[in-house]
Write an enzyme that holds these catalytic residues in place. Structure first.
Site, PDB file in Angstrom:
ATOM      1  N   LYS A 112      39.782  47.496  45.673  1.00 22.16           N
ATOM      2  CA  LYS A 112      39.506  45.952  45.558  1.00 22.16           C
ATOM      3  C   LYS A 112      40.675  45.119  45.407  1.00 22.16           C
ATOM      4  O   LYS A 112      40.698  44.154  46.203  1.00 22.16           O
ATOM      5  CB  LYS A 112      38.825  46.177  44.178  1.00 22.16           C
ATOM      6  CG  LYS A 112      38.722  44.582  43.711  1.00 22.16           C
ATOM      7  CD  LYS A 112      38.018  44.660  42.142  1.00 22.16           C
ATOM      8  CE  LYS A 112      38.920  44.615  41.196  1.00 22.16           C
ATOM      9  NZ  LYS A 112      39.631  43.708  40.622  1.00 22.16           N
ATOM     10  N   ASN A 113      41.844  45.925  44.943  1.00 22.76           N
ATOM     11  CA  ASN A 113      42.945  44.805  44.716  1.00 22.76           C
ATOM     12  C   ASN A 113      43.826  44.800  46.097  1.00 22.76           C
ATOM     13  O   ASN A 113      44.823  43.669  45.958  1.00 22.76           O
ATOM     14  CB  ASN A 113      43.871  45.143  43.533  1.00 22.76           C
ATOM     15  CG  ASN A 113      43.067  44.856  42.156  1.00 22.76           C
ATOM     16  OD1 ASN A 113      41.989  44.182  42.244  1.00 22.76           O
ATOM     17  ND2 ASN A 113      43.595  45.476  41.075  1.00 22.76           N
ATOM     18  N   CYS A 138      40.406  35.160  30.359  1.00 22.66           N
ATOM     19  CA  CYS A 138      39.504  35.987  30.349  1.00 22.66           C
ATOM     20  C   CYS A 138      39.599  36.875  29.077  1.00 22.66           C
ATOM     21  O   CYS A 138      40.489  36.685  28.281  1.00 22.66           O
ATOM     22  CB  CYS A 138      39.299  36.912  31.762  1.00 22.66           C
ATOM     23  SG  CYS A 138      40.581  37.826  31.777  1.00 22.66           S
ATOM     24  N   ARG A 159      45.345  33.721  31.304  1.00 21.31           N
ATOM     25  CA  ARG A 159      45.597  34.122  32.453  1.00 21.31           C
ATOM     26  C   ARG A 159      46.338  32.917  33.364  1.00 21.31           C
ATOM     27  O   ARG A 159      45.799  32.215  34.043  1.00 21.31           O
ATOM     28  CB  ARG A 159      44.491  34.596  33.335  1.00 21.31           C
ATOM     29  CG  ARG A 159      43.763  35.862  32.721  1.00 21.31           C
ATOM     30  CD  ARG A 159      44.612  37.132  32.804  1.00 21.31           C
ATOM     31  NE  ARG A 159      44.597  37.618  34.300  1.00 21.31           N
ATOM     32  CZ  ARG A 159      43.811  38.353  34.691  1.00 21.31           C
ATOM     33  NH1 ARG A 159      42.660  38.418  34.270  1.00 21.31           N
ATOM     34  NH2 ARG A 159      43.978  38.768  35.998  1.00 21.31           N
ATOM     35  N   ASP A 210      45.710  48.447  34.381  1.00 23.27           N
ATOM     36  CA  ASP A 210      44.342  48.752  34.527  1.00 23.27           C
ATOM     37  C   ASP A 210      43.676  50.230  34.344  1.00 23.27           C
ATOM     38  O   ASP A 210      42.471  50.386  34.657  1.00 23.27           O
ATOM     39  CB  ASP A 210      43.944  48.389  36.106  1.00 23.27           C
ATOM     40  CG  ASP A 210      44.302  46.688  36.419  1.00 23.27           C
ATOM     41  OD1 ASP A 210      44.631  46.651  37.767  1.00 23.27           O
ATOM     42  OD2 ASP A 210      44.401  46.176  35.326  1.00 23.27           O
ATOM     43  N   ARG A 235      31.754  44.777  39.607  1.00 18.48           N
ATOM     44  CA  ARG A 235      32.768  44.071  40.083  1.00 18.48           C
ATOM     45  C   ARG A 235      33.814  44.924  41.002  1.00 18.48           C
ATOM     46  O   ARG A 235      34.384  44.558  41.984  1.00 18.48           O
ATOM     47  CB  ARG A 235      33.369  43.000  39.147  1.00 18.48           C
ATOM     48  CG  ARG A 235      32.843  42.117  38.731  1.00 18.48           C
ATOM     49  CD  ARG A 235      33.598  41.159  37.789  1.00 18.48           C
ATOM     50  NE  ARG A 235      34.805  40.624  38.561  1.00 18.48           N
ATOM     51  CZ  ARG A 235      35.719  39.823  38.048  1.00 18.48           C
ATOM     52  NH1 ARG A 235      35.638  39.518  36.803  1.00 18.48           N
ATOM     53  NH2 ARG A 235      36.589  39.449  38.586  1.00 18.48           N
TER      54      ARG A 235
END
Ligand code: EPZ
Length: 408
Positions: A22-23, A99, A104, A291, A383
């Site tokens: 994803k990243n 968030c 952020r 993460d 997500r």
């Protein structure tokens, strides 16, 4: 709204393959704004965030405005700012909010773009950026109070590819996703060197051309699957991954007493012996990934002894601790970290997902808890994890997606 129903107590057994990262995908998708024509991106994971970025790019055909209703869903939308400025000389991007991870900020993104010659006004929740004379290469350092910024590095890297002259970017993020983005851009005709170090040099070019690209495996998904195997006392092999990017996690897992083998593109672990607590401190790559912090916290509940987790990237990233305590964990906040006592027998309970990685931690806890766990609001998981329940079920876990009609 969907939930996961998880039955605990089954050791995971078998082989599973990693999905696309994803990243790595999100900034590469944004980078396609820098050129005319279509890139062929292979291995894009079917994730909500990738779909959100796709919708954002579709909306940017003939426009330079990234609207709030999309940006608020995904902070990574901010990395269309650099490409839009570089290609069209202007961009309007809604300010991403905070968030559950805490504040952020994007001050470093804006500082870097201003250093390249952009004029930026932030008001009414919008970032309005123009580069009336185009962007000019420069030397700048992007280090922030919390260390490097991944998407900030991506934004400046992309903008500098079409700037006039040379840019030397100090304090650059060294994550594999930045290396992947730079290599993709070079394949499109950019002149970038130093990716993977804290000093990246970019020689501006007049234009870029589309290319074909294969996305790398998702190192955070791989780490999550390995921790699921370790926690449940199973035997797990993950194929199609890059062990070299997992060094810090593998060292930490071996420190708990786990046996781990790896080859060029696979990692295998064999749990079984009692696991010893091992404390970690998150940091920018190549350190322990923030993460994977929530997942390590869930794992720590089955390890013998007390684990101290220090979170150096997002000091508030502990929302998952309270939900794990509702399952019987013994977790105490302590300064910028948390103390986890183990081993503790968790008990299944209805729990609430709050962000992508916290949700994963709750699913992992459900895999070892006695009885049933219902993880609500799994849209957070969707997500960033491609079919996680199917992957876990293929390894013998009793995990299913159910309709959650119990209200918000
Ligand atoms: C990327 O976010 C990842 N997201 C995050 O993964 C990851 O947690 C984070 O990097 C850190 O590794 C994507 O790649 C899409 P940062 P990013 O800018 O780039 C501070 C996930 O679960 N900072 O590297 O937004 C910031 O507050 C997500 O997949 C500033 O001070 O994170 C933080 O403390 C969650 N000013 C630190 O730097 C800025 O302008 C690192 O943030 C930008 C950041």
């Amino acid at each position: 709204m969907d939930a996961f129903l998880v039955e605990g107590g089954i050791p995971l057994q078998g082989t599973v393959s990693a999905s696309g990262s994803k990243n790595a995908a999100l900034p590469i998708q944004a980078a396609t704004l820098l050129m005319e024509g279509e890139c062929s991106l292979h291995g894009l994971p079917e994730l909500r965030d990738v779909q959100t970025m796709r919708r954002l790019l579709e909306g940017l055909e003939g426009s330079v405005e990234a609207p709030y209703e999309l940006v608020r869903q995904m902070r990574a939308s901010v990395c269309v700012l650099g490409p839009l400025l570089a290609r069209y000389g202007r961009a309007i991007v809604a300010l991403p909010g905070g968030c559950v991870l805490g504040p952020r900020p994007i001050d470093l993104h804006l500082k870097g773009l201003e250093a390249l010659g952009a004029e930026i006004l932030v008001e009414h929740g919008l970032i309005q950026a123009v580069a009336p004379h185009g962007l000019q290469g420069c030397s700048l350092d992007l280090t922030g109070p919390m260390g490097p910024t991944v998407l900030g590095t991506a934004n400046i890297l992309m903008a500098a590819t079409l700037a006039e002259g040379k840019t030397v970017l100090g304090g650059a993020a060294q994550e594999p996703e930045i290396v992947e983005l730079a290599n993709f851009l070079n394949s499109c005709g950019a002149l970038i060197s130093g990716q993977g170090t804290s000093r990246i040099e970019i020689e501006g070019v007049s234009e870029l051309h589309p290319c074909e690209w294969n996305l790398p495996p998702d190192r955070i998904e791989v780490g999550t699957l390995l921790l699921a195997g370790a926690m449940t006392g199973g035997r797990l092999r993950v194929n199609g991954c890059r062990p070299i990017e997992q060094d810090c996690l593998l060292q930490a897992l071996r420190a708990t007493g786990l046996e781990i083998q790896s080859g060029e593109d696979w990692i295998e672990l064999q749990a079984g012996q009692p696991l010893q607590a091992h404390s970690i401190q998150t940091s920018a790559y190549p350190g322990f990934p923030t993460d994977l912090q929530a997942q390590w916290m869930a794992f720590a509940t089955v390890c013998e002894g007390t684990t101290f987790i220090e979170e150096k990237i997002y000091p508030e990233r502990f929302v998952h601790a309270e939900e794990l305590n509702r399952m019987g964990a013994k977790i105490q906040r302590s300064g910028g970290g948390a103390l986890i006592r183990g081993p503790i027998s968790l008990s299944g309970a209805p729990v609430m997902a709050s962000d992508l990685r916290a949700s994963a931690a709750l699913v992992l806890a459900g895999l070892v808890a006695e009885g049933e766990t219902v993880v609500r609001r799994v849209y957070h998981l969707d997500r960033g994890y491609e079919g996680l329940e199917k992957k876990l079920a293929s390894l013998g876990a009793k995990v299913s997606r159910i309709l959650d009609e119990s209200g918000p």
